[in-house]
Design a protein around this motif. Sequence first.
Motif, PDB file in Angstrom:
ATOM      1  N   GLN A  27     -13.165  -2.931  -1.430  1.00 42.67           N
ATOM      2  CA  GLN A  27     -12.913  -3.192  -0.017  1.00 42.67           C
ATOM      3  C   GLN A  27     -11.619  -3.958   0.218  1.00 42.67           C
ATOM      4  O   GLN A  27     -11.068  -3.920   1.310  1.00 42.67           O
ATOM      5  CB  GLN A  27     -14.088  -3.978   0.594  1.00 42.67           C
ATOM      6  N   CYS A  28     -11.146  -4.677  -0.796  1.00 41.91           N
ATOM      7  CA  CYS A  28      -9.935  -5.469  -0.608  1.00 41.91           C
ATOM      8  C   CYS A  28      -9.012  -5.301  -1.814  1.00 41.91           C
ATOM      9  O   CYS A  28      -9.441  -4.874  -2.881  1.00 41.91           O
ATOM     10  CB  CYS A  28     -10.264  -6.941  -0.393  1.00 41.91           C
ATOM     11  N   ASN A  29      -7.743  -5.626  -1.628  1.00 44.16           N
ATOM     12  CA  ASN A  29      -6.756  -5.542  -2.696  1.00 44.16           C
ATOM     13  C   ASN A  29      -6.998  -6.653  -3.703  1.00 44.16           C
ATOM     14  O   ASN A  29      -7.454  -7.734  -3.355  1.00 44.16           O
ATOM     15  CB  ASN A  29      -5.340  -5.673  -2.121  1.00 44.16           C
ATOM     16  N   SER A  30      -6.685  -6.367  -4.951  1.00 41.49           N
ATOM     17  CA  SER A  30      -6.813  -7.377  -6.000  1.00 41.49           C
ATOM     18  C   SER A  30      -5.774  -7.102  -7.071  1.00 41.49           C
ATOM     19  O   SER A  30      -5.044  -6.111  -6.999  1.00 41.49           O
ATOM     20  CB  SER A  30      -8.220  -7.333  -6.612  1.00 41.49           C
ATOM     21  N   ALA A  31      -5.738  -7.933  -8.073  1.00 36.89           N
ATOM     22  CA  ALA A  31      -4.812  -7.736  -9.189  1.00 36.89           C
ATOM     23  C   ALA A  31      -5.172  -6.490  -9.987  1.00 36.89           C
ATOM     24  O   ALA A  31      -4.363  -5.977 -10.745  1.00 36.89           O
ATOM     25  CB  ALA A  31      -4.835  -8.953 -10.100  1.00 36.89           C
ATOM     26  N   SER A  35      -7.141  -1.435  -2.131  1.00 32.83           N
ATOM     27  CA  SER A  35      -8.263  -0.993  -1.300  1.00 32.83           C
ATOM     28  C   SER A  35      -8.018   0.427  -0.822  1.00 32.83           C
ATOM     29  O   SER A  35      -6.903   0.949  -0.873  1.00 32.83           O
ATOM     30  CB  SER A  35      -8.419  -1.923  -0.102  1.00 32.83           C
ATOM     31  N   ALA A  36      -9.069   1.036  -0.343  1.00 30.73           N
ATOM     32  CA  ALA A  36      -8.969   2.393   0.194  1.00 30.73           C
ATOM     33  C   ALA A  36      -8.009   2.427   1.378  1.00 30.73           C
ATOM     34  O   ALA A  36      -7.211   3.366   1.510  1.00 30.73           O
ATOM     35  CB  ALA A  36     -10.355   2.896   0.605  1.00 30.73           C
ATOM     36  N   ASP A  37      -8.055   1.407   2.229  1.00 31.40           N
ATOM     37  CA  ASP A  37      -7.156   1.361   3.386  1.00 31.40           C
ATOM     38  C   ASP A  37      -5.694   1.293   2.946  1.00 31.40           C
ATOM     39  O   ASP A  37      -4.839   1.962   3.497  1.00 31.40           O
ATOM     40  CB  ASP A  37      -7.476   0.165   4.284  1.00 31.40           C
ATOM     41  N   LEU A  39      -4.455   2.335   0.084  1.00 29.27           N
ATOM     42  CA  LEU A  39      -4.109   3.641  -0.488  1.00 29.27           C
ATOM     43  C   LEU A  39      -3.790   4.645   0.614  1.00 29.27           C
ATOM     44  O   LEU A  39      -2.775   5.351   0.546  1.00 29.27           O
ATOM     45  CB  LEU A  39      -5.244   4.157  -1.368  1.00 29.27           C
ATOM     46  N   ARG A  40      -4.627   4.705   1.640  1.00 26.31           N
ATOM     47  CA  ARG A  40      -4.387   5.655   2.735  1.00 26.31           C
ATOM     48  C   ARG A  40      -3.062   5.369   3.448  1.00 26.31           C
ATOM     49  O   ARG A  40      -2.291   6.282   3.743  1.00 26.31           O
ATOM     50  CB  ARG A  40      -5.537   5.596   3.730  1.00 26.31           C
ATOM     51  N   LEU A  41      -2.802   4.094   3.744  1.00 25.93           N
ATOM     52  CA  LEU A  41      -1.569   3.734   4.444  1.00 25.93           C
ATOM     53  C   LEU A  41      -0.334   3.996   3.583  1.00 25.93           C
ATOM     54  O   LEU A  41       0.685   4.482   4.073  1.00 25.93           O
ATOM     55  CB  LEU A  41      -1.614   2.269   4.879  1.00 25.93           C
ATOM     56  N   LEU A  42      -0.432   3.682   2.305  1.00 28.61           N
ATOM     57  CA  LEU A  42       0.684   3.930   1.392  1.00 28.61           C
ATOM     58  C   LEU A  42       0.963   5.433   1.286  1.00 28.61           C
ATOM     59  O   LEU A  42       2.117   5.860   1.351  1.00 28.61           O
ATOM     60  CB  LEU A  42       0.367   3.334   0.014  1.00 28.61           C
ATOM     61  N   ALA A  43      -0.079   6.223   1.153  1.00 28.78           N
ATOM     62  CA  ALA A  43       0.089   7.676   1.078  1.00 28.78           C
ATOM     63  C   ALA A  43       0.697   8.220   2.367  1.00 28.78           C
ATOM     64  O   ALA A  43       1.635   9.026   2.331  1.00 28.78           O
ATOM     65  CB  ALA A  43      -1.255   8.346   0.795  1.00 28.78           C
ATOM     66  N   ALA A  44       0.191   7.762   3.501  1.00 33.91           N
ATOM     67  CA  ALA A  44       0.714   8.221   4.786  1.00 33.91           C
ATOM     68  C   ALA A  44       2.187   7.852   4.950  1.00 33.91           C
ATOM     69  O   ALA A  44       2.972   8.625   5.508  1.00 33.91           O
ATOM     70  CB  ALA A  44      -0.113   7.643   5.931  1.00 33.91           C
ATOM     71  N   SER A  45       2.567   6.692   4.427  1.00 33.46           N
ATOM     72  CA  SER A  45       3.961   6.271   4.561  1.00 33.46           C
ATOM     73  C   SER A  45       4.902   7.168   3.760  1.00 33.46           C
ATOM     74  O   SER A  45       6.095   7.206   4.016  1.00 33.46           O
ATOM     75  CB  SER A  45       4.128   4.813   4.121  1.00 33.46           C
ATOM     76  N   THR A  49      -1.018  13.094   0.633  1.00 33.14           N
ATOM     77  CA  THR A  49      -2.432  12.730   0.632  1.00 33.14           C
ATOM     78  C   THR A  49      -2.662  11.604  -0.372  1.00 33.14           C
ATOM     79  O   THR A  49      -1.872  11.422  -1.301  1.00 33.14           O
ATOM     80  CB  THR A  49      -3.313  13.928   0.224  1.00 33.14           C
ATOM     81  N   PRO A  50      -3.750  10.853  -0.223  1.00 33.87           N
ATOM     82  CA  PRO A  50      -4.068   9.833  -1.226  1.00 33.87           C
ATOM     83  C   PRO A  50      -4.209  10.435  -2.628  1.00 33.87           C
ATOM     84  O   PRO A  50      -3.774   9.840  -3.607  1.00 33.87           O
ATOM     85  CB  PRO A  50      -5.390   9.239  -0.736  1.00 33.87           C
ATOM     86  N   GLU A  51      -4.787  11.632  -2.711  1.00 28.62           N
ATOM     87  CA  GLU A  51      -4.948  12.286  -4.012  1.00 28.62           C
ATOM     88  C   GLU A  51      -3.593  12.591  -4.646  1.00 28.62           C
ATOM     89  O   GLU A  51      -3.402  12.398  -5.852  1.00 28.62           O
ATOM     90  CB  GLU A  51      -5.760  13.580  -3.862  1.00 28.62           C
ATOM     91  N   ALA A  52      -2.641  13.053  -3.838  1.00 31.57           N
ATOM     92  CA  ALA A  52      -1.300  13.348  -4.355  1.00 31.57           C
ATOM     93  C   ALA A  52      -0.617  12.072  -4.826  1.00 31.57           C
ATOM     94  O   ALA A  52       0.079  12.072  -5.850  1.00 31.57           O
ATOM     95  CB  ALA A  52      -0.459  14.045  -3.289  1.00 31.57           C
ATOM     96  N   LEU A  53      -0.823  10.988  -4.096  1.00 32.42           N
ATOM     97  CA  LEU A  53      -0.222   9.707  -4.487  1.00 32.42           C
ATOM     98  C   LEU A  53      -0.801   9.224  -5.811  1.00 32.42           C
ATOM     99  O   LEU A  53      -0.070   8.774  -6.695  1.00 32.42           O
ATOM    100  CB  LEU A  53      -0.439   8.667  -3.390  1.00 32.42           C
ATOM    101  N   ILE A  54      -2.116   9.332  -5.978  1.00 35.85           N
ATOM    102  CA  ILE A  54      -2.760   8.923  -7.227  1.00 35.85           C
ATOM    103  C   ILE A  54      -2.267   9.802  -8.375  1.00 35.85           C
ATOM    104  O   ILE A  54      -1.945   9.303  -9.458  1.00 35.85           O
ATOM    105  CB  ILE A  54      -4.296   8.986  -7.106  1.00 35.85           C
ATOM    106  N   THR A  55      -2.179  11.103  -8.142  1.00 37.92           N
ATOM    107  CA  THR A  55      -1.705  12.012  -9.178  1.00 37.92           C
ATOM    108  C   THR A  55      -0.288  11.658  -9.602  1.00 37.92           C
ATOM    109  O   THR A  55       0.031  11.620 -10.793  1.00 37.92           O
ATOM    110  CB  THR A  55      -1.763  13.474  -8.681  1.00 37.92           C
ATOM    111  N   ARG A  56       0.572  11.351  -8.646  1.00 43.17           N
ATOM    112  CA  ARG A  56       1.954  10.975  -8.972  1.00 43.17           C
ATOM    113  C   ARG A  56       1.986   9.666  -9.761  1.00 43.17           C
ATOM    114  O   ARG A  56       2.730   9.531 -10.736  1.00 43.17           O
ATOM    115  CB  ARG A  56       2.782  10.847  -7.688  1.00 43.17           C
TER     116      ARG A  56
END
Length: 131
Positions: A27-31, A35-37, A39-45, A49-56
């Motif tokens: 639910q929150c960022n940590s070391a 968080s899911a939020d 990841l979604r915001l980073l991918a959107a920026s 997609t979040p999946e494409a960002l994780i794959t990269r």
Amino acid sequence: MTEGKQDNQLGSTSVDTGNIFKIELDQCNSAFGISADTLRLLAASHNVTPEALITRAVTMWAQAVIPDLDLDSPSLTPAQIELLHQRQQTADANTTQPQQTLADAFRKLLEGTGENHENAESRRPRDGGHS
């Protein structure tokens, strides 16, 4: 998770079902993760997609740790596989050691800086420092 522990277990918050992975984010960022939020915001920026960002991100990680990784090859060489098995054995040995304190972790981190550190090469500018 309903599956039992497998030899190639990914972790307590992921399930490997062939070529599809289910990842549950905190639910929150940590070391240890975002968080899911986030990841979604980073991918959107980056308009992906979040999946494409994780794959990269995993591709970049693989390129950093696997010597001569050929992204056009569907499989690793025996030498690359052996390297990963050795890394896994080292990681397994480290997890069976007593838990270190936060002070010990910072001390180890500080000892690992400088030109002789394994990541020193990656911090150097790609152009050799020349503009």
